[in-house]
Motif scaffolding. Structure first.
Motif, short mmCIF file in Angstrom:
data_model
loop_
_atom_site.label_atom_id
_atom_site.label_comp_id
_atom_site.label_asym_id
_atom_site.label_seq_id
_atom_site.Cartn_x
_atom_site.Cartn_y
_atom_site.Cartn_z
N GLU A 223 0.74 -1.46 0.19
CA GLU A 223 -0.05 -0.09 -0.07
C GLU A 223 0.61 1.18 0.05
N LEU A 224 2.11 1.21 0.49
CA LEU A 224 2.99 2.30 0.83
C LEU A 224 4.17 2.46 -0.27
N ASP A 225 4.34 1.37 -1.14
CA ASP A 225 5.40 1.36 -1.90
C ASP A 225 6.80 1.60 -1.17
N THR A 226 7.73 2.57 -1.60
CA THR A 226 9.00 2.65 -1.21
C THR A 226 9.02 2.89 0.41
N ALA A 227 8.02 3.90 0.49
CA ALA A 227 8.09 4.06 2.34
C ALA A 227 7.39 2.81 2.88
N GLY A 228 6.53 2.06 2.30
CA GLY A 228 6.18 0.77 3.05
C GLY A 228 7.24 -0.14 3.16
N VAL A 229 7.85 -0.35 2.19
CA VAL A 229 9.25 -1.12 2.25
C VAL A 229 10.13 -0.83 3.22
N ALA A 230 10.42 0.44 3.41
CA ALA A 230 11.20 1.05 4.68
C ALA A 230 10.58 0.85 5.87
N LEU A 231 9.28 1.10 6.26
CA LEU A 231 8.36 1.02 7.42
C LEU A 231 8.46 -0.60 7.89
N ALA A 232 8.22 -1.45 6.71
CA ALA A 232 7.90 -2.82 7.37
C ALA A 232 9.49 -3.44 7.64
N ARG A 233 10.71 -2.92 7.00
CA ARG A 233 12.01 -3.12 7.48
C ARG A 233 12.30 -2.74 8.82
N MET A 234 11.63 -1.50 9.05
CA MET A 234 11.92 -1.07 10.58
C MET A 234 10.93 -2.11 11.60
N TRP A 235 10.01 -2.33 11.28
CA TRP A 235 9.24 -3.31 12.18
C TRP A 235 9.83 -4.62 12.35
N THR A 236 10.59 -5.23 11.28
CA THR A 236 11.29 -6.48 11.40
C THR A 236 12.26 -6.22 12.25
N LEU A 237 13.19 -5.32 12.21
CA LEU A 237 14.26 -5.17 13.12
C LEU A 237 13.94 -4.68 14.48
N LEU A 238 12.74 -4.41 15.04
CA LEU A 238 12.12 -4.44 16.29
C LEU A 238 12.11 -5.76 16.68
N GLY A 239 11.78 -6.90 16.30
CA GLY A 239 11.45 -8.34 16.63
C GLY A 239 10.34 -8.68 16.60
N GLY A 240 9.97 -9.85 16.46
CA GLY A 240 8.74 -10.66 16.01
C GLY A 240 7.57 -10.32 17.14
N GLU A 241 7.93 -9.93 18.30
CA GLU A 241 6.73 -9.79 19.30
C GLU A 241 5.98 -8.70 19.19
N VAL A 242 6.27 -7.73 18.23
CA VAL A 242 5.61 -6.35 18.14
C VAL A 242 4.79 -6.33 16.99
N TYR A 243 4.66 -7.50 16.02
CA TYR A 243 4.01 -7.31 15.15
C TYR A 243 3.37 -8.78 14.46
N ASP A 244 2.23 -8.68 14.05
CA ASP A 244 1.55 -10.01 13.57
C ASP A 244 2.17 -10.50 12.38
N GLY A 245 2.76 -11.89 12.82
CA GLY A 245 3.63 -12.50 11.58
C GLY A 245 4.99 -12.78 12.24
N GLY A 246 5.33 -12.36 13.26
CA GLY A 246 6.82 -12.35 13.62
C GLY A 246 7.08 -13.45 14.41
N THR A 247 6.05 -14.42 14.61
CA THR A 247 6.13 -15.59 15.24
C THR A 247 6.07 -16.64 14.31
N PHE A 248 6.58 -17.68 14.53
CA PHE A 248 6.05 -18.90 13.67
C PHE A 248 6.51 -20.16 14.52
N VAL A 249 5.87 -21.44 14.15
CA VAL A 249 5.76 -22.57 14.71
C VAL A 249 6.48 -23.70 13.78
N LYS A 250 7.68 -24.25 14.30
CA LYS A 250 8.20 -25.46 13.67
C LYS A 250 8.46 -26.77 14.51
N ASP A 251 8.13 -27.83 14.02
CA ASP A 251 8.27 -28.86 14.80
C ASP A 251 7.77 -28.91 16.33
#
Length: 407
Positions: A223-251
Motif C-alpha cells: 500500500e505504501l510502495d517505497t515508504a512501506g518497504v522501509a516501514l516494514a523493514r523497521m518493524w522487522t528489526l524490532l523483533g517478532g513480538e511487536v507485529y503480527d507474523g513475527g512468530t512461527f511454529v516449527k516442529d
C-alpha cells in the motif's frame, strides 16, 4: 452460553459454499446460539459449532468491537474543520513534535546503553525491553502518521491497521485512544511504554492470516510502495513480538524473530525521510540537558504527591530509582528491566549512603516479590510495606544531592 455478537445464521452462506452436499442434508442455522427449547432439538451442525468455534467467534467479535470503539473515539475527538484546513493543522502538529520524538528515542537509548555496559546487568534483556518499548513507540508514531498522510480521506472511517493491542488483550482506556497517537507529546518523563502490536484489521470470520493482505508487513509494502518497504523493514528489526507474523511454529516449537538494535537505530536515522518525509533529528548536548531537566522536574512532581494519594510502593520505588540514577549517572532509564539494572548500579555507587541502599533494596524485594498465584500464596505471609520506609524512599528521590542526604 453467552450470546456472541455474530449470530450463527450468518455462517449459513459460507458453510453451504464450502460443504454443499453436507449442508443440504441439514437445517439452516438459527439466528441465535441459545436454544429456547431442549438441547435435543439442536442440529448436529449447531452443536459442533458451539463446541469448536463459539469461543473464537466471541473473542474475535469483542476484538473488532474494540477496534470500532477506538475509531469512533478518534472521530469524536477530532476537531471539526474543513478537510484541507484540518489536514494542515495535523501536519503542523506532527512537524512541531517530531524533534522531541527523535530526541527521546536517543535519550532512552543512551540511558539503556549505560546500563548494559555495567557488569552484572543483562544487556540482552535491556536491549529487548528498549526495542519493545521506546523503539516500538517510535515506529508506531511514524507508521500511523504515514498511513494517515497517504490515505487521509479514509484513515478514520476504515483503518486498515491497528496498534497498541494484540488479539489476546483489550484496551478499555478511552484516553489511550482519544486522539491520533502520533500527535501525542513524546514525554521525556515516560516511565513505562504501552504494549505495541501491529496488525491489520479484518472483519472476515475464519481469517487464518495466510494471505498477504492479512499480514501487516506485506500490506505496508503493497500500500505504501517505497515508504512501506522501509516501514516494514523497521518493524522487522524490532523483533517478532511487536507485529503480527513475527512468530512461527516449527516442529511444535514456537520461534520469535529476534530484534536487531544497532540495525534498527541506523535504519531509523537513514530512512526517516523516506518513511515520513522528515529528516531524523540528532540529539545535541543542549537538547539532552533540557530533556533531562524536564524529566527530573516531572518525575519529582509525580513523586511529591500529597500523603494519602494513590501512589503504590512499586511506583515510588521505580521513580526514585529513575531519579537517583539520573542524578549519579546523568542518564534516563525507562521500563522494569532498566529500573532493576539501575538499582544494581546504585547499590554499587559509593556516593549513595548505605542506609539509602538498604531502603531501596528492602522496598524492591517487598514490592516485586511474587506474582500471579505465587503472589496470592505469599500475600498473607508478607507484611505491608512500612509507611515510614515508603516516606523515606520518597524523600530520597526528591533530594537534590544524594551524597549529602542526611539519613
Amino acid at each position: 452460553t453467552t450470546t456472541p455478537i455474530l449470530p450463527p445464521s450468518q455462517l449459513n452462506n459460507p458453510l453451504s459454499s464450502l460443504y454443499p452436499d453436507l449442508f443440504d442434508t441439514m437445517s439452516p442455522l438459527p439466528s441465535h446460539w441459545d436454544n429456547d427449547e431442549n438441547d435435543d432439538n439442536d442440529s448436529p451442525l449447531l452443536t459442533l459449532l458451539r463446541q469448536t468455534l463459539l469461543t473464537t467467534i466471541q473473542s474475535q467479535s469483542l476484538h473488532h468491537i474494540s477496534l470500532e470503539k477506538q475509531k469512533l473515539i478518534k472521530l469524536k475527538k477530532l476537531t471539526i474543520l474543513p478537510p484541507e484546513q484540518n489536514r494542515r493543522k495535523i501536519l503542523q502538529q506532527f512537524e512541531k513534535m517530531w524533534g522531541g520524538t527523535c530526541h527521546r528515542l536517543q535519550l532512552f537509548h543512551k540511558g539503556m546503553s549505560g546500563l548494559a555496559a555495567v557488569e552484572g546487568n543483562n544487556a540482552d534483556l535491556l536491549e529487548e525491553e528498549f526495542l519493545k518499548g521506546a523503539a516500538a513507540d517510535f515506529a508506531r508514531r511514524i507508521t500511523e502518521y504515514k498511513l494517515w498522510e497517504q490515505n487521509f480521506d479514509t484513515a478514520l472511517s476504515s483503518p486498515a491497521f491497528c496498534f497498541g493491542t494484540s488479539p489476546s488483550t483489550t484496551d478499555d482506556d478511552d484516553d489511550e485512544n482519544a486522539e491520533f497517537y502520533f500527535l501525542r507529546e513524546a514525554s521525556p518523563a515516560q516511565r513505562h511504554f504501552p504494549y505495541t502490536f501491529l496488525e491489520t484489521t479484518s472483519t472476515t470470520v475464519g481469517d487464518v492470516g495466510t494471505d498477504d493482505d492479512s499480514m501487516p508487513l506485506p500490506r505496508l509494502r503493497n500500500e505504501l510502495d517505497t515508504a512501506g518497504v522501509a516501514l516494514a523493514r523497521m518493524w522487522t528489526l524490532l523483533g517478532g513480538e511487536v507485529y503480527d507474523g513475527g512468530t512461527f511454529v516449527k516442529d511444535d516449537d514456537m520461534f520469535v524473530k529476534k530484534g536487531q538494535l544497532s540495525a534498527f537505530l541506523t535504519h531509523a536515522e537513514e530512512m526517516c525521510l523516506s518513511m515520513c518525509g522528515l529528516p531524523f533529528k540528532k540529539l545535541e548536548k543542549k537538547s539532552e540537558k533540557q530533556l533531562l531537566f524536564a524529566r527530573r522536574k516531572e518525575l519529582q512532581t509525580f513523586l511529591s504527591l500529597e500523603e494519602g494519594s494513590s501512589l503504590i510502593p512499586k511506583e515510588v520505588f521505580d521513580v526514585t530509582v529513575m531519579l537517583l540514577y539520573q542524578q549519579v549517572k546523568n542518564g534516563a532509564i525507562v521500563g522494569d528491566a532498566a529500573v532493576s539494572a539501575g538499582l544494581n548500579v546504585l547499590l554499587k555507587e559509593e556516593t549513595v549512603p548505605q542506609k539509602v541502599k538498604e531502603a531501596l533494596q528492602l522496598i524492591s524485594e517487598s514490592s516485586t516479590k511474587g506474582g500471579g498465584e505465587e503472589e496470592e500464596e505469599h500475600q498473607e505471609a508478607r507484611s505491608p510495606i512500612d509507611a515510614d520506609l515508603l516516606a523515606f524512599v520518597k524523600k530520597c528521590g526528591l533530594c537534590r544531592d544524594i551524597a549529602k542526604f542526611q539519613t
